[in-house]
Design an enzyme around this catalytic site. Structure first.
Site, PDB file in Angstrom:
ATOM      1  N   GLU A 305       0.812  -1.220   0.000  1.00  0.00           N
ATOM      2  CA  GLU A 305       0.000   0.000   0.000  1.00  0.00           C
ATOM      3  C   GLU A 305       0.848   1.275   0.000  1.00  0.00           C
ATOM      4  OE1 GLU A 305      -2.829  -0.441   3.187  1.00  0.00           O
ATOM      5  OE2 GLU A 305      -3.895  -2.048   2.147  1.00  0.00           O
ATOM      6  N   GLU A 425      -4.811  -8.442  -0.966  1.00  0.00           N
ATOM      7  CA  GLU A 425      -5.687  -8.436   0.206  1.00  0.00           C
ATOM      8  C   GLU A 425      -7.105  -8.221  -0.288  1.00  0.00           C
ATOM      9  OE1 GLU A 425      -4.656  -5.440   3.061  1.00  0.00           O
ATOM     10  OE2 GLU A 425      -2.519  -5.979   3.092  1.00  0.00           O
TER      11      GLU A 425
END
Length: 699
Positions: A305, A425
């Protein structure tokens, strides 16, 4: 994914056959159970199967003849290559012809002479010969009842990764699982965020659930020395190598990365480029050397991220991320060994699937010109639904389109060009608090659709699990129904319905109730209560996709009409897991006057069988009150939260922090029965007064 205390971030169908062949196998077997080394053990297994061309449904009944057990695993081998496609009352997985059935939470215990049953659907070709032997908890069933000892454990078979085909490599990773809130925990130890220390048995258990890849997020910021070397703590690195080794031994494809470093120090790159880049390069230089000769089934992810603070905007963000990804690529490839061709995973900014972010990463892939690369994004659903805010209580057409659009974008940008994609994810953001933030049936529809759509787009998925799904101590699923739906979605579609609840009033006459079936490319087969089929025409009717439970059937099902769930039905379809339907008796909830404070104000509530869906908050002048004032519908578990055992609804400090002092707020509580109840609260400094709508009218 950031998972810290107090922080969050942005079953069972059986086909009714016209024709079929019934085979029966009853085997008296001596079995070992997970008890003491001298526990008396034995069992009887009854296996029956109904078949039709190319398919069959089977029922397995296990009778425990020995000492009581708590937790079971039944294994067998199909002699003719049959394959299980879906199951109920157990989690069933297979590797080749070898099959494992594991208990669910509610049927783990089997007393002496008690029986547990489960079933599954399967496919066959040639012959459908029944299995001849079974084993429980790893020990071959040999007959008789007597003392046993625990069996040695065996690792699942391992296979080399596909060579020369990145799409095949990533396809072999499906499905995947995240070891979240462990080595990524911001602290000095892998247990810092509440999970137990990783063991080989944990990984064995996860592998047995059918997962083929494991993502092991690792945060390095607290585990290395100062500049300029940034030497990684040898003990920490060796621990990572140990767990990676266990995972590879289990046959997993394994991903490791630089995780929460992304927001701890990498995000400072716009203002401190040299320091960040030197630190980042030093870490990957050491990691590349440490894993240089590891199995090709290990792959590296450059950064989790990625994000940048105080940048000048999208252009600078894109350039900085490209620089990190390119530097990571150069360092790993230059380190030689298996790293020369190792699969490398590159993320978009924020691992977002927005078109601009996808296009930026696609440009990086073009510039690098390396076919052994994987693109990654994360997906946590349409935000209002994912956290239950702004009235996003249902997995509706808007939420479906949001998912489909995201997966379409990454498929078109990468997969269509031969570049594999991993959803590193996925889940729902509401799970950061607990898995009850989103209503169960709507949650199941989300995971059913996600698994199917990912398959159609040839995208590999890795479930985010920070400990809220698979219990790493008990080694079982906390919500077996949810996992059954997730697991089924890997291979087939499942039918659903507009709701998993039918509400019947506590008093008065009982009327027929209807649900809309969503077959999802399957065929509705029938409605069951346990193993008993309800009678079509008498108990229910089907017109198109409208399923209607008759008044007479509902009257029988609700019995004495006690509050709550009085019966559970299953709508069975031609594939996938059945759709559970709870028949619920209720009365309109009753709220009471109360006083309290802004820290945590409690509304006394008699739920009377109903459940809370959402809450609106408005001032007398029509303005929206509370946080997220762009919508009247507040965020579940952030602004308000029901406590069913405690008979109360709590309004949080965060809610009152965004409420005008002295102004009356009208709250409208929406319940899943369709009922709404109005309540009024007034904040005066740190004090709060709450009154019912009736009290306001009387005043």
């Amino acid at each position: 994914m950031v998972e810290k205390r107090g922080t969050t971030r942005a079953t069972r169908w059986r086909l009714s056959l016209v024709t079929g062949v019934l085979t029966m196998l009853v085997v008296s077997l001596g079995l070992t159970f997970a008890a003491s080394a001298h526990a008396a053990a034995g069992c009887r297994v009854a296996y029956s199967a109904n078949q039709w061309p190319g398919g069959f449904t089977a029922n397995v009944a296990v009778t425990n003849l020995g000492d009581p057990i708590d937790g079971w695993r039944l294994t067998w081998t199909f002699p003719a290559g049959q394959q299980v496609t879906s199951a109920w009352n157990a989690t069933v997985s297979s590797v080749g012809a070898d099959v494992t059935a594991v208990n669910l939470g509610y049927n783990a215990a089997i007393g002496t002479n008690a029986t547990v049953s489960f079933g599954f659907n399967g496919t066959w070709s040639g012959t459908n010969t029944a299995p001849t032997t079974f084993a429980l908890n790893g020990v071959t069933c040999t007959g008789g009842v007597g003392p046993t000892t625990a069996p040695p454990t065996t690792a699942p078979p391992t296979t080399p990764p596909p060579t020369g085909d990145p799409l095949a490599y990533v396809a072999a990773m499906q499905p995947g699982w995240n070891l979240g809130n462990t080595f990524d925990a911001v602290g000095s130890d892998e247990t810092a965020w509440g999970n137990p220390r990783v063991t080989q048995a944990q990984l064995d258990a996860v592998r047995a659930q059918g997962f083929n890849s494991i993502r092991i997020p690792v945060t390095w910021s607290n585990h290395h020395g100062p500049a300029p070397a940034y030497t990684i703590d040898p003990a920490w690195l060796n621990r990572i190598k140990e767990v990676v080794g266990w995972a590879l031994d289990d046959g997993f494809y394994v991903m490791i990365n630089i995780h929460h470093d992304s927001w701890q120090w990498i995000n400072a790159m716009p203002s401190d480029r040299s320091t960040v880049l030197n630190r980042y390069n030093a870490l990957w230089t050491q990691l590349a050397a440490a894993f240089r000769d590891a199995s090709p089934k290990l792959h590296f992810e450059s950064v989790n991220e990625p994000q940048f603070a105080n940048s000048s905007g999208d252009a600078q963000n894109a350039q900085l991320l490209h620089e990190l990804n390119a530097s990571f690529h150069r360092i790993v490839r230059a380190s030689g060994g298996n790293n020369a061709t190792r699969m490398l995973v590159l993320p978009t900014l924020h691992t977002s699937a927005d078109q601009a972010r996808v296009d930026e990463l696609a440009n990086t892939f073009t510039q690098l010109g390396d076919r052994n690369l994987i693109a990654t994004v994360h997906f946590y659903g349409y935000w209002p639904f994912s956290v239950n805010v702004a009235g996003g209580t249902r997995f509706d057409a808007t939420a479906q389109k949001d998912l489909a659009d995201a997966f379409d974008r990454v498929h078109n940008a990468f997969v269509a060009r031969g570049i594999p994609v991993v959803i590193g994810e996925y889940g729902l953001l509401g799970f950061d608090r607990h898995t009850g933030t989103i209503q169960q049936g709507e949650k199941l529809k989300f995971f059913e659709f996600l698994g199917w759509y990912a398959r159609t787009k040839k995208i590999t998925t890795q479930l985010w699990d920070n400990g809220q799904h698979f219990d790493r101590t008990a080694l079982r699923w906390k919500d077996p129904e949810l996992f059954a739906q997730i697991r089924s979605s890997w291979t087939t579609r499942s039918g659903t319905a507009s709701s998993d609840q039918v509400y019947v009033p506590r008093t008065g006459s009982v009327a027929a109730r209807s649900l809309t079936l969503n077959p999802n490319d399957t065929t509705f087969q029938g409605l069951y209560q346990g193993g008993t089929a309800l009678v079509r025409g008498n108990d229910y009717t089907v017109s198109g996709n409208q399923l209607t439970l008759t008044a007479s059937a509902l009257t029988r099902l609700v019995g004495n009409r006690a509050y709550g769930v009085n019966a559970t039905l299953q709508a069975r379809f031609s594939a996938g897991v059945p759709w559970r339907i709870d028949v619920v008796t209720y009365d309109p909830p009753v709220l009471s006057n109360a006083t309290g404070n802004t820290t945590s104000f409690v509304v006394p509530t008699q739920f009377r069988g109903d459940q809370l869906a959402t809450m609106e908050a408005r001032y007398a002048d029509g303005r929206n009150a509370g946080p997220h004032d762009w919508t009247p519908f507040k965020e579940f578990d952030v602004a308000f939260a029901p406590d069913y055992p405690g008979n109360r609804i709590t309004l949080t400090e965060a809610f009152f922090a965004a409420v005008d002092d002295g102004a009356r707020v009208t709250l409208t509580f929406h319940f899943w029965s369709g009922r709404t109840v109005t309540y009024h609260v007034t904040r005066s400094g740190g004090s709060v007064t709450g009154v019912t709508a009736a009290a306001v009218r009387a005043g």
